[in-house]
Scaffold this motif. Structure first.
Motif, mmCIF file in Angstrom:
data_model
loop_
_atom_site.group_PDB
_atom_site.id
_atom_site.type_symbol
_atom_site.label_atom_id
_atom_site.label_comp_id
_atom_site.label_asym_id
_atom_site.label_seq_id
_atom_site.Cartn_x
_atom_site.Cartn_y
_atom_site.Cartn_z
ATOM 1 N N ASN A 83 0.823 -1.206 0.000
ATOM 2 C CA ASN A 83 0.000 0.000 0.000
ATOM 3 C C ASN A 83 0.860 1.261 0.000
ATOM 4 O O ASN A 83 0.606 2.201 -0.750
ATOM 5 C CB ASN A 83 -0.906 0.008 1.237
ATOM 6 N N VAL A 84 1.858 1.274 0.860
ATOM 7 C CA VAL A 84 2.704 2.464 0.992
ATOM 8 C C VAL A 84 3.554 2.679 -0.250
ATOM 9 O O VAL A 84 3.582 3.771 -0.833
ATOM 10 C CB VAL A 84 3.597 2.344 2.244
ATOM 11 N N ILE A 85 4.253 1.636 -0.687
ATOM 12 C CA ILE A 85 5.188 1.777 -1.808
ATOM 13 C C ILE A 85 4.458 2.068 -3.115
ATOM 14 O O ILE A 85 4.873 2.944 -3.888
ATOM 15 C CB ILE A 85 6.062 0.516 -1.928
ATOM 16 N N SER A 86 3.369 1.360 -3.373
ATOM 17 C CA SER A 86 2.610 1.614 -4.606
ATOM 18 C C SER A 86 2.022 3.021 -4.604
ATOM 19 O O SER A 86 1.961 3.681 -5.643
ATOM 20 C CB SER A 86 1.483 0.584 -4.763
ATOM 21 N N GLY A 87 1.598 3.473 -3.436
ATOM 22 C CA GLY A 87 1.060 4.828 -3.332
ATOM 23 C C GLY A 87 2.112 5.891 -3.573
ATOM 24 O O GLY A 87 1.823 6.943 -4.171
ATOM 25 N N LEU A 88 3.346 5.645 -3.148
ATOM 26 C CA LEU A 88 4.422 6.618 -3.344
ATOM 27 C C LEU A 88 4.771 6.806 -4.817
ATOM 28 O O LEU A 88 5.356 7.829 -5.197
ATOM 29 C CB LEU A 88 5.670 6.173 -2.571
ATOM 30 N N ALA A 89 4.428 5.831 -5.648
ATOM 31 C CA ALA A 89 4.743 5.928 -7.085
ATOM 32 C C ALA A 89 3.789 6.863 -7.822
ATOM 33 O O ALA A 89 4.072 7.258 -8.953
ATOM 34 C CB ALA A 89 4.697 4.536 -7.714
ATOM 35 N N TRP A 90 2.673 7.215 -7.205
ATOM 36 C CA TRP A 90 1.703 8.095 -7.870
ATOM 37 C C TRP A 90 2.272 9.507 -8.012
ATOM 38 O O TRP A 90 2.964 10.007 -7.127
ATOM 39 C CB TRP A 90 0.416 8.171 -7.059
ATOM 40 N N ARG A 91 1.963 10.150 -9.135
ATOM 41 C CA ARG A 91 2.396 11.526 -9.362
ATOM 42 C C ARG A 91 1.212 12.437 -9.675
ATOM 43 O O ARG A 91 1.033 13.466 -9.076
ATOM 44 C CB ARG A 91 3.422 11.579 -10.506
ATOM 45 N N HIS A 92 0.427 12.081 -10.650
ATOM 46 C CA HIS A 92 -0.696 12.915 -11.083
ATOM 47 C C HIS A 92 -1.965 12.059 -11.178
ATOM 48 O O HIS A 92 -2.170 11.400 -12.193
ATOM 49 C CB HIS A 92 -0.394 13.562 -12.440
ATOM 50 N N PRO A 93 -2.748 12.013 -10.088
ATOM 51 C CA PRO A 93 -2.616 12.787 -8.849
ATOM 52 C C PRO A 93 -1.753 12.045 -7.839
ATOM 53 O O PRO A 93 -1.502 10.848 -8.012
ATOM 54 C CB PRO A 93 -4.061 12.854 -8.364
ATOM 55 N N PRO A 94 -1.323 12.723 -6.767
ATOM 56 C CA PRO A 94 -0.678 11.991 -5.669
ATOM 57 C C PRO A 94 -1.718 11.124 -4.968
ATOM 58 O O PRO A 94 -2.903 11.449 -4.928
ATOM 59 C CB PRO A 94 -0.171 13.109 -4.747
ATOM 60 N N PHE A 95 -1.254 10.005 -4.431
ATOM 61 C CA PHE A 95 -2.177 9.075 -3.774
ATOM 62 C C PHE A 95 -2.524 9.571 -2.379
ATOM 63 O O PHE A 95 -1.670 10.062 -1.641
ATOM 64 C CB PHE A 95 -1.555 7.684 -3.680
ATOM 65 N N SER A 96 -3.790 9.455 -2.018
ATOM 66 C CA SER A 96 -4.264 9.878 -0.702
ATOM 67 C C SER A 96 -5.005 8.729 -0.031
ATOM 68 O O SER A 96 -5.946 8.169 -0.603
ATOM 69 C CB SER A 96 -5.220 11.075 -0.836
ATOM 70 N N TRP A 97 -4.590 8.392 1.181
ATOM 71 C CA TRP A 97 -5.278 7.334 1.927
ATOM 72 C C TRP A 97 -6.678 7.773 2.328
ATOM 73 O O TRP A 97 -7.533 6.938 2.590
ATOM 74 C CB TRP A 97 -4.475 6.951 3.166
ATOM 75 N N ALA A 98 -6.923 9.069 2.390
ATOM 76 C CA ALA A 98 -8.239 9.575 2.753
ATOM 77 C C ALA A 98 -9.195 9.567 1.561
ATOM 78 O O ALA A 98 -10.391 9.318 1.720
ATOM 79 C CB ALA A 98 -8.126 10.988 3.317
ATOM 80 N N ILE A 99 -8.677 9.820 0.375
ATOM 81 C CA ILE A 99 -9.517 9.966 -0.821
ATOM 82 C C ILE A 99 -9.622 8.675 -1.615
ATOM 83 O O ILE A 99 -10.712 8.283 -2.048
ATOM 84 C CB ILE A 99 -8.970 11.086 -1.728
ATOM 85 N N ARG A 145 -18.314 8.120 -6.493
ATOM 86 C CA ARG A 145 -17.330 9.001 -5.840
ATOM 87 C C ARG A 145 -16.185 9.226 -6.824
ATOM 88 O O ARG A 145 -15.095 8.650 -6.675
ATOM 89 C CB ARG A 145 -16.856 8.355 -4.538
ATOM 90 N N PRO A 146 -16.389 10.064 -7.837
ATOM 91 C CA PRO A 146 -15.390 10.232 -8.907
ATOM 92 C C PRO A 146 -14.050 10.733 -8.373
ATOM 93 O O PRO A 146 -13.990 11.616 -7.514
ATOM 94 C CB PRO A 146 -16.033 11.275 -9.825
ATOM 95 N N ARG A 147 -12.970 10.140 -8.877
ATOM 96 C CA ARG A 147 -11.626 10.540 -8.482
ATOM 97 C C ARG A 147 -10.650 10.147 -9.582
ATOM 98 O O ARG A 147 -10.883 9.192 -10.321
ATOM 99 C CB ARG A 147 -11.224 9.896 -7.144
ATOM 100 N N GLU A 148 -9.570 10.879 -9.674
ATOM 101 C CA GLU A 148 -8.541 10.582 -10.662
ATOM 102 C C GLU A 148 -7.660 9.446 -10.149
ATOM 103 O O GLU A 148 -7.191 9.480 -9.007
ATOM 104 C CB GLU A 148 -7.683 11.816 -10.945
ATOM 105 N N VAL A 149 -7.450 8.459 -10.988
ATOM 106 C CA VAL A 149 -6.677 7.278 -10.604
ATOM 107 C C VAL A 149 -5.603 7.025 -11.653
ATOM 108 O O VAL A 149 -5.885 6.999 -12.850
ATOM 109 C CB VAL A 149 -7.591 6.039 -10.491
ATOM 110 N N CYS A 150 -4.373 6.842 -11.188
ATOM 111 C CA CYS A 150 -3.285 6.455 -12.083
ATOM 112 C C CYS A 150 -2.190 5.805 -11.241
ATOM 113 O O CYS A 150 -1.450 6.490 -10.538
ATOM 114 C CB CYS A 150 -2.733 7.661 -12.842
#
Length: 214
Positions: free
Chosen positions: A22-38, A56-61
């Motif tokens: 969870n932590v490492i994969s999330g750190l790889a996000w750039r646009h958008p940054p990964f948020s544990w809250a969102i 609950r629309p959100r940008e995912v990459c």
């Protein structure tokens, strides 16, 4: 017994592996940054980039979605091995057997979630989530009733507290109620108790298991 210790080690590896993924994969996000809250945990495994989810629309990459999905599959395997290899250590009784089967269902949820990312097969991924959110958490509550188990009987309060926490998190997550920690944060409240429970059970099993002969 050696096999019980191997099962305990499987459980002890599962939780940190999933958390690290969870932590490492999330750190790889750039646009958008990964948020544990969102963002949901499932967003880390999505194979395509773009706007996701109609409710609950959100940008995912997620650039490291392969690593995240692989980690979910391995987590499921480790959880299942933990159940199977510690089967006899948990003792007898209907509640104990039900706990094992429900924990196996939760392990299957991780396997299914990793094999079918949400944007590849949403129906199978939703089924995987139900196995984890519902059956996995119910399994901990059932474990609190396993009086005949020398391991589970000694941790009834832990099982009940973690199970109720996970179920409460599940209800609030599905209702999109975040209590100030974000809907993504509430999903973690639903998911993480089962992993914490397996760690507690693993430690208990290792305490009960006899040491190696000299």
């Amino acid at each position: 017994m050696r096999i019980h210790r191997l099962g305990s080690y499987s459980w002890l590896l599962a939780a940190p592996l999933f958390l690290a993924a969870n932590v490492i994969s999330g750190l790889a996000w750039r646009h958008p940054p990964f948020s544990w809250a969102i963002h949901n945990i499932s967003d880390l495994g999505n194979v395509t980039c773009g706007r996701w989810d109609t409710t609950r629309p959100r940008e995912v990459c997620s650039p490291w979605h392969v690593a995240m999905n692989s980690a979910m599959i391995v987590t499921g395997v480790l959880l299942a091995l933990g159940v199977l290899l510690t089967w006899s250590a948990l003792g007898r009784g209907a509640a104990t057997t039900a706990t094992r089967l429900l924990a196996l269902a939760g392990a299957g949820g991780y396997l299914l979630a990793g094999a079918y990312p949400a944007d590849v097969n949403e129906n199978n991924h939703f089924l995987a989530a139900l196995l984890i959110f519902v059956l996995g958490n119910v399994g901990m509550i059932v474990a609190a009733l396993a009086r005949r188990s020398p391991v589970l009987g000694a941790m009834r309060e832990d099982s009940l507290a973690l199970g109720l926490t996970g179920l409460a998190g599940t209800v609030l997550f599905l209702a999109q109620v975040d209590l100030g920690i974000g809907v993504g944060g509430m999903e973690r409240v639903a998911v993480f108790p089962l992993l914490a429970w397996t760690v507690v059970v693993a430690v208990r099993v290792m305490r009960e298991a006899p040491g190696p002969r000299r």
